[in-house]
Motif scaffolding. Structure first.
Motif, PDB file in Angstrom:
ATOM      1  N   PRO A  36     -13.939 113.609  15.907  1.00  0.00           N
ATOM      2  CA  PRO A  36     -13.214 114.882  16.034  1.00  0.00           C
ATOM      3  C   PRO A  36     -12.325 114.960  17.281  1.00  0.00           C
ATOM      4  CG  PRO A  36     -15.430 115.312  15.308  1.00  0.00           C
ATOM      5  CD  PRO A  36     -15.363 113.833  15.601  1.00  0.00           C
ATOM      6  N   ASN A  40     -10.574 130.949  24.001  1.00  0.00           N
ATOM      7  CA  ASN A  40     -11.389 130.560  22.866  1.00  0.00           C
ATOM      8  C   ASN A  40     -11.076 131.397  21.621  1.00  0.00           C
ATOM      9  OD1 ASN A  40     -13.198 128.621  22.188  1.00  0.00           O
ATOM     10  ND2 ASN A  40     -14.878 129.410  23.427  1.00  0.00           N
ATOM     11  N   LEU A  42      -7.670 130.439  20.349  1.00  0.00           N
ATOM     12  CA  LEU A  42      -7.808 129.181  19.627  1.00  0.00           C
ATOM     13  C   LEU A  42      -8.338 129.415  18.211  1.00  0.00           C
ATOM     14  CD1 LEU A  42      -8.414 126.116  19.297  1.00  0.00           C
ATOM     15  CD2 LEU A  42     -10.293 126.419  20.882  1.00  0.00           C
ATOM     16  N   PHE A  63      -7.931 129.471  12.409  1.00  0.00           N
ATOM     17  CA  PHE A  63      -8.572 129.928  11.174  1.00  0.00           C
ATOM     18  C   PHE A  63      -8.039 131.254  10.670  1.00  0.00           C
ATOM     19  CE2 PHE A  63     -11.600 127.032  13.212  1.00  0.00           C
ATOM     20  CZ  PHE A  63     -11.615 126.064  12.223  1.00  0.00           C
ATOM     21  N   VAL A  81      -7.024 123.031  22.101  1.00  0.00           N
ATOM     22  CA  VAL A  81      -8.296 122.332  22.294  1.00  0.00           C
ATOM     23  C   VAL A  81      -8.140 121.224  23.332  1.00  0.00           C
ATOM     24  CG1 VAL A  81     -10.066 120.894  21.210  1.00  0.00           C
ATOM     25  CG2 VAL A  81      -9.111 122.822  19.964  1.00  0.00           C
ATOM     26  N   LEU A  90     -16.287 125.197  19.206  1.00  0.00           N
ATOM     27  CA  LEU A  90     -15.095 125.524  18.432  1.00  0.00           C
ATOM     28  C   LEU A  90     -14.162 124.328  18.293  1.00  0.00           C
ATOM     29  CD1 LEU A  90     -14.174 128.149  17.181  1.00  0.00           C
ATOM     30  CD2 LEU A  90     -12.880 128.632  19.232  1.00  0.00           C
ATOM     31  N   SER A  91     -14.144 123.467  19.317  1.00  0.00           N
ATOM     32  CA  SER A  91     -13.175 122.379  19.288  1.00  0.00           C
ATOM     33  C   SER A  91     -13.549 121.304  18.273  1.00  0.00           C
ATOM     34  CB  SER A  91     -13.019 121.777  20.680  1.00  0.00           C
ATOM     35  OG  SER A  91     -14.264 121.309  21.121  1.00  0.00           O
ATOM     36  N   TYR A  92     -14.819 121.266  17.851  1.00  0.00           N
ATOM     37  CA  TYR A  92     -15.195 120.310  16.811  1.00  0.00           C
ATOM     38  C   TYR A  92     -14.843 120.840  15.437  1.00  0.00           C
ATOM     39  CZ  TYR A  92     -18.061 118.236  20.435  1.00  0.00           C
ATOM     40  OH  TYR A  92     -18.484 117.652  21.584  1.00  0.00           O
ATOM     41  N   LEU A  93     -14.622 122.137  15.403  1.00  0.00           N
ATOM     42  CA  LEU A  93     -14.581 122.815  14.122  1.00  0.00           C
ATOM     43  C   LEU A  93     -13.333 122.488  13.317  1.00  0.00           C
ATOM     44  CD1 LEU A  93     -16.638 124.478  12.849  1.00  0.00           C
ATOM     45  CD2 LEU A  93     -15.679 126.510  13.874  1.00  0.00           C
ATOM     46  N   ILE A  94     -12.195 122.353  13.992  1.00  0.00           N
ATOM     47  CA  ILE A  94     -10.950 122.109  13.256  1.00  0.00           C
ATOM     48  C   ILE A  94     -10.998 120.758  12.533  1.00  0.00           C
ATOM     49  CG2 ILE A  94      -8.449 121.951  13.412  1.00  0.00           C
ATOM     50  CD1 ILE A  94      -8.665 123.708  15.956  1.00  0.00           C
ATOM     51  N   LEU A 144     -13.570 118.860  11.825  1.00  0.00           N
ATOM     52  CA  LEU A 144     -14.666 118.792  10.852  1.00  0.00           C
ATOM     53  C   LEU A 144     -14.351 119.638   9.620  1.00  0.00           C
ATOM     54  CD1 LEU A 144     -17.814 118.867  13.185  1.00  0.00           C
ATOM     55  CD2 LEU A 144     -16.931 116.941  11.864  1.00  0.00           C
ATOM     56  N   PHE A 145     -13.708 120.771   9.861  1.00  0.00           N
ATOM     57  CA  PHE A 145     -13.308 121.626   8.738  1.00  0.00           C
ATOM     58  C   PHE A 145     -12.374 120.869   7.787  1.00  0.00           C
ATOM     59  CE2 PHE A 145     -10.237 124.775   7.018  1.00  0.00           C
ATOM     60  CZ  PHE A 145     -11.113 125.521   6.253  1.00  0.00           C
TER      61      PHE A 145
END
Lengths: 322, 272
Positions: free
Chosen positions: A60, A277, A280, A285, A297, B115-119, B121-122
């Motif tokens: 990621p 945050n 972001l 989303f 990020v 949150l930064s892993y979320l994009i 992984l999504f």
């Protein structure tokens, strides 16, 4: 990629412990065992974790780095823009405002828990009846599910029906807007954050106090020092490395604060409590601007890495690992 | 006289320190035990009279609370179990192999906002069709559980004396056997601490489930949040639901407070 160093200290170990031990051992040793035993392949133990971490953590990170150079929207195509997203961020008033909110929030959400948490640690360091029970109660907020607590705070902040305004009215203070007023929303959210995380500071500093030597206090008492002098000139300097660790951890945590802000205000009213945050999250989303959000990020990540290194430095100074 | 005054001041400070925690939780309980009329009364009603359990009944009757509870158990249970299986040997490998760089990587992972892993992984789960599944949530929660478990295990294994393992290997044990039968039993307290903290942080996690959870795979925190915004649920049932969500972690905190304190002063970091 992480580089695991197998048998980094193999040679020293062979000479210092294993070899003499082996020579004095009466047990027969098989040839196969001797050739392997002194350079155990410890990295094999980490291999499953390395694979999982590579997949869910390192990948990621790298993918985010890649996306940050793309003009990428969910549902639309992706186009390489180089540092274009970063250039756009530098011009984005909403982003710059969110940085200011983050700094404002972070400063308060670091300083106040540090002061209260250190004071609490001094109190809980003393012996008194029911100390264990009271300490557990004190620590509870930091364990409680943030969303659950945030919902209750939201009810307490209600301008007409909330219990907080009622309590203020009892002491003659006019009702406040709390999170509904752009002027008070950030300090109010800080209040929730302080409630949540002061216990963590307390625990870290308490750990430092537990290791303090007794002698300086005894000689200070003989010299007739009072409590404040002893705190100022003995306790504080000795426990300072732990306070430093707490400051760095609090800074990182405050920068990352999300759950309570998101549940209570979602960045509102307007954008008055939109921190980095939240910004972001909304970019990614709500507006599905994946590339743009990834650039945020990356900036975030650089800040976190620098603070993590600072933390490692502070930890080393406090020799705080068990 | 001076002594009594000092003592009084001390207890006053204890009171001031503990009361915010007590008051918020008491208010939560109070809200959950009152009927709707009392909850919206002004001035507020503090003590439920008579207390009612109707809110709790409503939580289970009007929502799929049972389903969300089950989801939370699956996600947290799965992520903690996998985290232990993968993380405990890794902590051993890092501690014994002195893989400091890998340890720093773990620390940075621990510090990075969830949150930064979320994009990425999504997007990944979208491509693989896993968005909205329990599997996706379990995988994502590994981001929380593995770093905390590895980090705590490093500390515990560093404290297990090397000599015992050396001795066992001289007696012909493989390095796996030395780990399994010598080091692992000695590091048991660390496994308990790591497991408990991983459980708490995974259980409390909110954002992963908000983004990746479907209507049927949501965990409790995001389910409770959603019931607030979309169904305009009233205060009583909401407070009851909030209390039920956080009750397991509070119980664990009370039961295992010694281990938690030990683990947090060793690991010292919360989740993101």
């Amino acid at each position: 990629m992480p580089r695991v160093e197998p048998g980094h200290d193999g040679p020293e170990r062979m000479t210092s412990t294993s070899l003499p031990a082996r020579l004095s051992s009466a047990a027969p040793v098989s040839a196969a065992a001797t050739s392997q035993d002194f350079t155990p392949r410890y990295w094999l133990f980490s291999l499953p974790a390395v694979l999982v971490i590579a997949a869910v953590i390192v990948f990621p990170w790298l993918f985010t780095l890649y996306m940050s150079t793309q003009d990428w929207k969910i549902g639309g195509g992706a186009e390489f823009v180089g540092l274009g997203n970063f250039a756009e961020l530098a011009q984005d008033a909403r982003f710059l405002e969110s940085i200011w909110h983050t700094v404002y929030f972070t400063v308060l959400a670091v300083v106040l828990p540090i002061v209260f948490g250190t004071a609490a640690a001094l109190v809980f360091h003393r012996e008194f009846p029911a100390r264990g029970l009271l300490r557990t109660v004190f620590v509870m907020p930091m364990m409680a599910t943030p969303v659950a607590v945030a919902l209750v705070w939201t009810m307490m902040f209600h301008p007409q029906l909330g219990v907080l305004n009622y309590l203020l009215s009892l002491v003659g203070i006019p009702p406040q807007g709390w999170v509904y007023d752009p002027g008070t929303v950030i300090p109010t959210l800080v209040m929730v954050e302080v409630w949540h995380w002061t216990p963590l500071v307390m625990l870290i500093v308490l750990g430092g106090l537990a290791g303090l030597p007794r002698e300086p206090y005894e000689s200070a008492l003989i010299d007739g020092a009072n409590d404040w002098h002893m705190f100022r000139h003995i306790t504080l300097p000795l426990v300072w490395p732990f306070v430093m660790v707490a400051i760095v951890i609090r800074t990182i945590d405050a920068l990352k604060a999300f759950d309570t802000i998101f549940v209570i205000t979602q960045g509102g009213p307007g954008t008055a409590s939109e921190t980095l945050n939240i910004f972001l999250y909304l970019q990614a989303f709500q507006f599905y601007k994946i590339g743009y959000a990834s650039a945020v990020v990356v900036i975030f990540f650089v800040i976190i890495i620098m603070l993590s290194l600072l933390l490692l430095y502070a930890r080393q100074k406090s020799k705080w690992n068990t | 006289m001076n002594r009594t005054l000092k003592k009084l001041g001390f207890w006053a400070s204890v009171f001031v320190l503990v009361s915010p925690a007590v008051l918020v939780f008491l208010w939560m309980i109070s809200l959950s035990l009152k009927n709707e009329l009392d909850n919206t009364a002004f001035p507020p009603v503090f003590i439920p009279d008579p207390p009612t359990l109707k809110n709790y009944v409503d939580v289970f009757a009007q929502n799929d609370f049972g389903l969300y509870l089950w989801n939370s158990i699956l996600v947290t249970g799965g992520a903690v179990l996998l985290g232990l299986i993968v993380g405990v040997p890794a902590g051993y490998g890092i501690a014994r192999g002195k893989a400091h760089k890998f340890a720093i990587l773990i620390l940075v992972a621990r510090m990075t906002p969830a949150l930064s892993y979320l994009i990425p992984l999504f997007l990944l789960f979208q491509i693989t069709g896993l968005v909205g599944t329990i599997t996706a949530l379990v995988i994502t929660h590994l981001v929380i559980t593995i770093p905390i478990i590895v980090w705590i295990m490093i500390g515990y294994f560093e404290n297990v004396p090397m000599e015992l393992e050396d001795a066992s290997r001289i007696d012909g044990a493989t390095s796996w056997q030395a780990f399994r039968h010598v080091a692992l039993p000695l590091a048991k307290p660390g496994i308990v601490v790591g497991g408990i903290l991983a459980f708490i942080f995974s259980w409390n996690n909110f954002i992963f489930s908000v983004v990746l959870g479907g209507k049927a795979s949501r965990t409790l925190p995001s389910a409770v949040y959603n019931s607030l915004t979309f169904e305009q649920i009233s205060w009583g049932p909401l407070a009851a639901a909030a209390l039920l969500v956080t009750l397991p972690v509070l119980l664990v905190t009370v039961i295992a407070q010694r281990q938690i304190v030990a683990g947090l002063s060793a690991g010292g970091l919360k989740d993101g």
